[in-house]
Design an enzyme around this catalytic site. Sequence first.
Site, mmCIF file in Angstrom:
data_model
loop_
_atom_site.group_PDB
_atom_site.id
_atom_site.type_symbol
_atom_site.label_atom_id
_atom_site.label_comp_id
_atom_site.label_asym_id
_atom_site.label_seq_id
_atom_site.Cartn_x
_atom_site.Cartn_y
_atom_site.Cartn_z
ATOM 1 N N ASP A 98 6.800 -12.887 -16.526
ATOM 2 C CA ASP A 98 6.810 -11.511 -17.011
ATOM 3 C C ASP A 98 5.385 -11.266 -17.483
ATOM 4 O O ASP A 98 4.920 -11.882 -18.442
ATOM 5 C CB ASP A 98 7.823 -11.399 -18.166
ATOM 6 C CG ASP A 98 7.810 -9.992 -18.753
ATOM 7 O OD1 ASP A 98 6.852 -9.250 -18.461
ATOM 8 O OD2 ASP A 98 8.746 -9.658 -19.491
ATOM 9 N N GLU A 219 -5.256 6.348 13.036
ATOM 10 C CA GLU A 219 -3.935 5.707 13.054
ATOM 11 C C GLU A 219 -2.904 6.722 13.521
ATOM 12 O O GLU A 219 -2.930 7.872 13.069
ATOM 13 C CB GLU A 219 -3.586 5.183 11.655
ATOM 14 C CG GLU A 219 -4.516 4.061 11.239
ATOM 15 C CD GLU A 219 -4.293 3.542 9.830
ATOM 16 O OE1 GLU A 219 -4.406 2.333 9.607
ATOM 17 O OE2 GLU A 219 -4.015 4.369 8.952
ATOM 18 N N ASP A 238 -8.488 4.843 0.208
ATOM 19 C CA ASP A 238 -7.694 3.828 0.900
ATOM 20 C C ASP A 238 -8.503 3.083 1.960
ATOM 21 O O ASP A 238 -8.459 1.857 2.029
ATOM 22 C CB ASP A 238 -6.468 4.495 1.541
ATOM 23 C CG ASP A 238 -5.524 3.488 2.180
ATOM 24 O OD1 ASP A 238 -5.418 2.363 1.651
ATOM 25 O OD2 ASP A 238 -4.889 3.820 3.200
ATOM 26 N N HIS A 243 -13.156 -0.069 3.758
ATOM 27 C CA HIS A 243 -13.210 -0.580 5.141
ATOM 28 C C HIS A 243 -14.369 0.044 5.939
ATOM 29 O O HIS A 243 -15.154 -0.664 6.567
ATOM 30 C CB HIS A 243 -11.911 -0.276 5.876
ATOM 31 C CG HIS A 243 -10.680 -0.863 5.231
ATOM 32 N ND1 HIS A 243 -10.721 -1.953 4.401
ATOM 33 C CD2 HIS A 243 -9.366 -0.522 5.323
ATOM 34 C CE1 HIS A 243 -9.489 -2.251 4.001
ATOM 35 N NE2 HIS A 243 -8.654 -1.392 4.543
HETATM 36 C C1 BG6 Z 1 -5.135 -0.849 4.531
HETATM 37 C C2 BG6 Z 1 -4.707 0.538 4.156
HETATM 38 O O1 BG6 Z 1 -6.068 -1.343 3.614
HETATM 39 O O2 BG6 Z 1 -5.737 -0.822 5.818
HETATM 40 C C3 BG6 Z 1 -3.746 1.112 5.190
HETATM 41 O O3 BG6 Z 1 -4.068 0.519 2.880
HETATM 42 C C4 BG6 Z 1 -4.363 1.029 6.583
HETATM 43 O O4 BG6 Z 1 -3.428 2.454 4.893
HETATM 44 C C5 BG6 Z 1 -4.874 -0.385 6.852
HETATM 45 O O5 BG6 Z 1 -3.357 1.374 7.515
HETATM 46 C C6 BG6 Z 1 -5.669 -0.452 8.147
HETATM 47 O O6 BG6 Z 1 -5.974 -1.802 8.403
HETATM 48 P P1 BG6 Z 1 -5.869 -2.397 9.861
HETATM 49 O O7 BG6 Z 1 -6.253 -3.819 9.731
HETATM 50 O O8 BG6 Z 1 -4.433 -2.216 10.289
HETATM 51 O O9 BG6 Z 1 -6.807 -1.570 10.694
#
Ligand code: BG6
Length: 482
Positions: A98, A219, A238, A243
Site C-alpha cells: 500500500d 495512428e 503523450d 517520442h
Molecule cells: C505511447 C503513447 O507512449 O506511445 C500512446 O502513450 C502511443 O498513445 C504509443 O500510441 C505509440 O508507440 P508505438 O511504439 O506504438 O509507436
Amino acid sequence: MLVPPVWSNQAAFMSKSQSDVLVFFGATGDLAFKKIFPALQAMARRGHLDVPVIGVGRSDWTADQLRARARESLEQQGGVDPAAWEKLCGVLRYVRVDYSDPPTFEALCKELGGAERPAHYLAIPPHMFETVVEQLEKSGCAKGARVLVEKPFGRDLASARELNRILLKTFDESAIFRIDHYLGKRPVSNLHFFRLANGFLEPVWNHTCIESVQITLAEDFGVQGRGGFYEETGAIRDVIQNHLFQVLTNLAMEPTVSTDSESIRDEKVAVLKAIPPLETKDLVRGQFVGYRNEKDVAPDSDVETYAAMRLDIDSERWRGVPFYLRAGKCLPTTYTEVVVRLRRPATRYRDLPLKPNGLRLRISPEILFALSLNVLGPDEQKPGQSVEMVACRQHGADEMAAYERVLGDAMKGDATLFARQDYAEEAWRIVDPVLQADTPVHAYERNTWGPSEVDKILSPAGGWHNPIIADESDVERQLPDD
Ligand code: BG6
C-alpha cells in the site's frame, strides 16, 4: 560477424554493476500487461533475466495470480514461449504494497533479501512517485538502487522540475532512468547511425542542402479506452514532447566525439537548447469527432488528439530549416516516418518542373529507407521523372522490442537511451508556452489527415507528406507534388 550496438559503451557496461533484482511497481496495471510481461519473457528467452523479478501492486494478489496475469498478457501479446515462460515463472514474485502505508514497504525490503543494486521500475502514475520514492528511502529499499520512471515525465516544465527534485532527493542522477520507449527502438538510433555510417550523407546533412524536415507519428486508432489518461495528457504531452522530440534530436544532433552516454546525451540536449519556445502561431491542435463520447472524457473536452507544429533549430547546421512535427489518433493509417526534403540543385536544370530530391526514413511499422531521384524516363515529352529507390524490411520476430532494450540497459546501468534531467526540462521548456496558452482545438473526421486548418496555418513547402494507402501496401512510391 558481430555488429556492435549503435550506441555502444562496452567499457562503461563492464564497470557498472548489473542490477541484481528488478522490482516493478504497477504489476497489476495496464502497462505491465501490454509491455512489461512480453519484455520480461523476451529477456528470459535471450538469457538476460537471471535475477528475481518482484511485481508490486496494491491488490491483494499472490505470486500465482501475478503469473496467471503474466500468462494472459503473453497469450494476447505475441504468444507464450514455453522455455522462456518457465524461466520467467521461476523468477517472478509478488509483493502487495500500500503505497502510503510504510510498514508494507518493509515486506518489500524483506523480499529484496541481500540485493545490493535493485532496479525499481515505477510503472505507476506520476502523482504517486513522491510517496513511493519517499517510502523506498525510509524503508532502506533505495540503498544502492536505480530507479526507472515512465513517461510522461511531468506535465509541464514546473512539474518536471518538481519530479526531478523529488527523485534527486533520494537518487543520484546516474541512478535515474527516465524511460521513453522510442529510444529503445533500433530504427530511432539508426537515424543518427545511418548518417555517420554512410559517407555521402553527412556533407548534405545541413541547411545548405536540406530545405525542410517532416516527422509524423500517425495512428489509425483512437484512445483505446485510455480516455482518462488522454484527458490529462493530449497528443503534445503523450507523444510529441517525448517520442517525436527524440526522433528530432537523433536526426539533428552533432556527431559526438566519443560514444559514452554523456557525450551522446550532451549533443541531444544541445539540439533542444537551440530550439526557441514554440509559439502559438506555429501550432495546430485537433480533436477527432467522437472523442468527447469516449469513456472518462469530458463532454466539452478541448484536449487535442492531433497536433502539428513547426520548430526551428537555431544552430549553425540547421538555421533556416523548418522542422514540422505532427502526431494524431484516428488518422488513415499507422506509421512513424521522417521525410527530408532537399533543396533544388543550382544547375541548368533548376527551373525544370522536377520534384526535389528527398529521403524517407520510416521507423514503423516496417523499416524503410527511400531516396527520391530525378532521371530521364522513357517519355520523350517529359523533362524528367522522379523515381524512388526503396530499401525496406519488416521487423524480425526475434528483434529486440523497445521495452526489452530499455529494461535491459537500465539494469546494466547504461544511461545512453534515457532522458537526462536537463533533456527532460529542455523538452518541456519548448512546449511549455503553448501548453499554458488556450489555443483552439479544431475538429477533424476520423480517417482523415487531421483538421483542414493544418494546411492553411502550417504548410511545408510541397505540402504535408501523406502516404498513399493502396490496397496491397501502404508503401508510397513518390514524394508529393509542389
Ligand atoms: C505511447 C503513447 O507512449 O506511445 C500512446 O502513450 C502511443 O498513445 C504509443 O500510441 C505509440 O508507440 P508505438 O511504439 O506504438 O509507436
